[in-house]
Design a protein around this motif. Sequence first.
Motif, PDB file in Angstrom:
ATOM      1  N   ALA A   1       4.326  -4.879 -16.760  1.00  0.00           N
ATOM      2  CA  ALA A   1       3.948  -5.574 -15.530  1.00  0.00           C
ATOM      3  C   ALA A   1       4.921  -6.684 -15.165  1.00  0.00           C
ATOM      4  N   LYS A   2       5.745  -7.129 -16.094  1.00  0.00           N
ATOM      5  CA  LYS A   2       6.673  -8.220 -15.805  1.00  0.00           C
ATOM      6  C   LYS A   2       8.093  -7.732 -15.564  1.00  0.00           C
ATOM      7  N   ARG A   3       8.249  -6.474 -15.223  1.00  0.00           N
ATOM      8  CA  ARG A   3       9.586  -5.967 -14.904  1.00  0.00           C
ATOM      9  C   ARG A   3      10.170  -6.811 -13.784  1.00  0.00           C
ATOM     10  N   THR A   4      11.441  -7.040 -13.837  1.00  0.00           N
ATOM     11  CA  THR A   4      12.056  -7.877 -12.812  1.00  0.00           C
ATOM     12  C   THR A   4      12.484  -7.090 -11.591  1.00  0.00           C
ATOM     13  N   ALA A   5      12.776  -5.823 -11.743  1.00  0.00           N
ATOM     14  CA  ALA A   5      13.215  -5.030 -10.596  1.00  0.00           C
ATOM     15  C   ALA A   5      12.180  -3.958 -10.290  1.00  0.00           C
ATOM     16  N   PRO A   6      11.749  -3.875  -9.031  1.00  0.00           N
ATOM     17  CA  PRO A   6      10.777  -2.853  -8.684  1.00  0.00           C
ATOM     18  C   PRO A   6      11.391  -1.460  -8.770  1.00  0.00           C
ATOM     19  N   PHE A   7      10.530  -0.481  -8.913  1.00  0.00           N
ATOM     20  CA  PHE A   7      10.992   0.900  -8.939  1.00  0.00           C
ATOM     21  C   PHE A   7      11.671   1.223  -7.622  1.00  0.00           C
ATOM     22  N   ALA A   8      12.622   2.134  -7.667  1.00  0.00           N
ATOM     23  CA  ALA A   8      13.377   2.510  -6.470  1.00  0.00           C
ATOM     24  C   ALA A   8      12.619   3.587  -5.702  1.00  0.00           C
ATOM     25  N   VAL A   9      11.423   3.266  -5.253  1.00  0.00           N
ATOM     26  CA  VAL A   9      10.607   4.172  -4.466  1.00  0.00           C
ATOM     27  C   VAL A   9      10.419   3.518  -3.102  1.00  0.00           C
ATOM     28  N   PRO A  10      10.639   4.263  -2.028  1.00  0.00           N
ATOM     29  CA  PRO A  10      10.472   3.672  -0.689  1.00  0.00           C
ATOM     30  C   PRO A  10       9.062   3.108  -0.478  1.00  0.00           C
ATOM     31  N   ASP A  11       8.983   2.004   0.258  1.00  0.00           N
ATOM     32  CA  ASP A  11       7.700   1.354   0.528  1.00  0.00           C
ATOM     33  C   ASP A  11       6.681   2.308   1.132  1.00  0.00           C
ATOM     34  N   THR A  12       7.121   3.183   2.032  1.00  0.00           N
ATOM     35  CA  THR A  12       6.179   4.087   2.685  1.00  0.00           C
ATOM     36  C   THR A  12       5.501   5.007   1.674  1.00  0.00           C
ATOM     37  N   ILE A  13       6.219   5.414   0.651  1.00  0.00           N
ATOM     38  CA  ILE A  13       5.637   6.278  -0.377  1.00  0.00           C
ATOM     39  C   ILE A  13       4.674   5.475  -1.254  1.00  0.00           C
ATOM     40  N   LEU A  14       5.031   4.235  -1.559  1.00  0.00           N
ATOM     41  CA  LEU A  14       4.142   3.374  -2.334  1.00  0.00           C
ATOM     42  C   LEU A  14       2.839   3.130  -1.591  1.00  0.00           C
TER      43      LEU A  14
ATOM     44  N   ILE B   1       3.744   7.199  -9.202  1.00  0.00           N
ATOM     45  CA  ILE B   1       4.468   8.212  -8.435  1.00  0.00           C
ATOM     46  C   ILE B   1       5.458   8.954  -9.322  1.00  0.00           C
ATOM     47  N   GLU B   2       6.138   8.211 -10.187  1.00  0.00           N
ATOM     48  CA  GLU B   2       7.162   8.808 -11.026  1.00  0.00           C
ATOM     49  C   GLU B   2       6.594   9.518 -12.252  1.00  0.00           C
ATOM     50  N   ALA B   3       5.308   9.334 -12.506  1.00  0.00           N
ATOM     51  CA  ALA B   3       4.695   9.953 -13.699  1.00  0.00           C
ATOM     52  C   ALA B   3       4.558  11.456 -13.554  1.00  0.00           C
TER      53      ALA B   3
ATOM     54  N   ASP C   1       1.557   4.999   0.758  1.00  0.00           N
ATOM     55  CA  ASP C   1       0.822   6.254   0.813  1.00  0.00           C
ATOM     56  C   ASP C   1       0.049   6.465  -0.482  1.00  0.00           C
ATOM     57  N   MET C   2       0.652   6.173  -1.602  1.00  0.00           N
ATOM     58  CA  MET C   2      -0.037   6.292  -2.896  1.00  0.00           C
ATOM     59  C   MET C   2      -1.229   5.336  -2.938  1.00  0.00           C
ATOM     60  N   ALA C   3      -1.043   4.110  -2.483  1.00  0.00           N
ATOM     61  CA  ALA C   3      -2.136   3.137  -2.466  1.00  0.00           C
ATOM     62  C   ALA C   3      -3.278   3.638  -1.586  1.00  0.00           C
ATOM     63  N   ARG C   4      -2.952   4.183  -0.429  1.00  0.00           N
ATOM     64  CA  ARG C   4      -3.992   4.729   0.460  1.00  0.00           C
ATOM     65  C   ARG C   4      -4.745   5.868  -0.210  1.00  0.00           C
ATOM     66  N   ARG C   5      -4.013   6.753  -0.860  1.00  0.00           N
ATOM     67  CA  ARG C   5      -4.646   7.899  -1.528  1.00  0.00           C
ATOM     68  C   ARG C   5      -5.572   7.426  -2.654  1.00  0.00           C
ATOM     69  N   LEU C   6      -5.131   6.438  -3.427  1.00  0.00           N
ATOM     70  CA  LEU C   6      -5.961   5.908  -4.505  1.00  0.00           C
ATOM     71  C   LEU C   6      -7.214   5.233  -3.959  1.00  0.00           C
ATOM     72  N   TYR C   7      -7.055   4.481  -2.880  1.00  0.00           N
ATOM     73  CA  TYR C   7      -8.180   3.775  -2.266  1.00  0.00           C
ATOM     74  C   TYR C   7      -9.184   4.785  -1.709  1.00  0.00           C
TER      75      TYR C   7
ATOM     76  N   THR D   1       3.775  -2.981  -6.797  1.00  0.00           N
ATOM     77  CA  THR D   1       4.907  -2.095  -6.532  1.00  0.00           C
ATOM     78  C   THR D   1       5.312  -1.355  -7.796  1.00  0.00           C
ATOM     79  N   ASN D   2       5.398  -2.075  -8.895  1.00  0.00           N
ATOM     80  CA  ASN D   2       5.771  -1.449 -10.167  1.00  0.00           C
ATOM     81  C   ASN D   2       4.720  -0.438 -10.626  1.00  0.00           C
ATOM     82  N   LEU D   3       3.457  -0.806 -10.517  1.00  0.00           N
ATOM     83  CA  LEU D   3       2.400   0.094 -10.957  1.00  0.00           C
ATOM     84  C   LEU D   3       2.351   1.358 -10.092  1.00  0.00           C
ATOM     85  N   LEU D   4       2.389   1.194  -8.790  1.00  0.00           N
ATOM     86  CA  LEU D   4       2.360   2.353  -7.897  1.00  0.00           C
ATOM     87  C   LEU D   4       3.607   3.217  -8.096  1.00  0.00           C
ATOM     88  N   GLY D   5       4.751   2.582  -8.322  1.00  0.00           N
ATOM     89  CA  GLY D   5       5.971   3.318  -8.597  1.00  0.00           C
ATOM     90  C   GLY D   5       5.852   4.148  -9.857  1.00  0.00           C
ATOM     91  N   ARG D   6       5.243   3.573 -10.893  1.00  0.00           N
ATOM     92  CA  ARG D   6       5.043   4.312 -12.146  1.00  0.00           C
ATOM     93  C   ARG D   6       4.116   5.504 -11.942  1.00  0.00           C
TER      94      ARG D   6
END
Length: 133
Positions: free
Chosen positions: A13-26, A131-133, A28-34, A124-129
């Motif tokens: 959770a303390k990663r300094t750089a967010p995953f390289a996933v576009p915001d729109t995809i992040l 998506i990449e999982a 979208d993942m948040a919307r799907r989870l919600y 951002t990091n959690l949603l990126g993970r």
Amino acid sequence: MTYALAVTPINIAKRTAPFAVPDTILVDMARRLYELRKVRDAMLGDALFSEPAWDILLDLFISEHEQRRLSVSAVCIGARAPSATALRYLTMLQDADLVERIRDARDGRRSHVQLTALGRLRMTNLLGRLIEA
């Protein structure tokens, strides 16, 4: 004989750089989870599952992307929990420095809630993970 196991925790959770996933995809993942949470509650019963803090974080992440400001009452509604419960979780999220309340400049009785920089980074990091999982 006892052995001590040295474990070095990895704090993802303390990663300094967010995953390289576009915001729109992040988002979208948040919307799907919600939405999945709503469906799960409808199909299995909302008494079995309760995650107000997670619902708040997802709702704030989505609303930030949509450039919508959420009032405290809107956040409580989005948490899909009784107001007292939602407010308790909102306070815990504030104490964890994941969200902050901002007083409305036009109406001092109203406050808006938003993710802090730390909250945004962790979501951002959690949603990126996810998506990449």
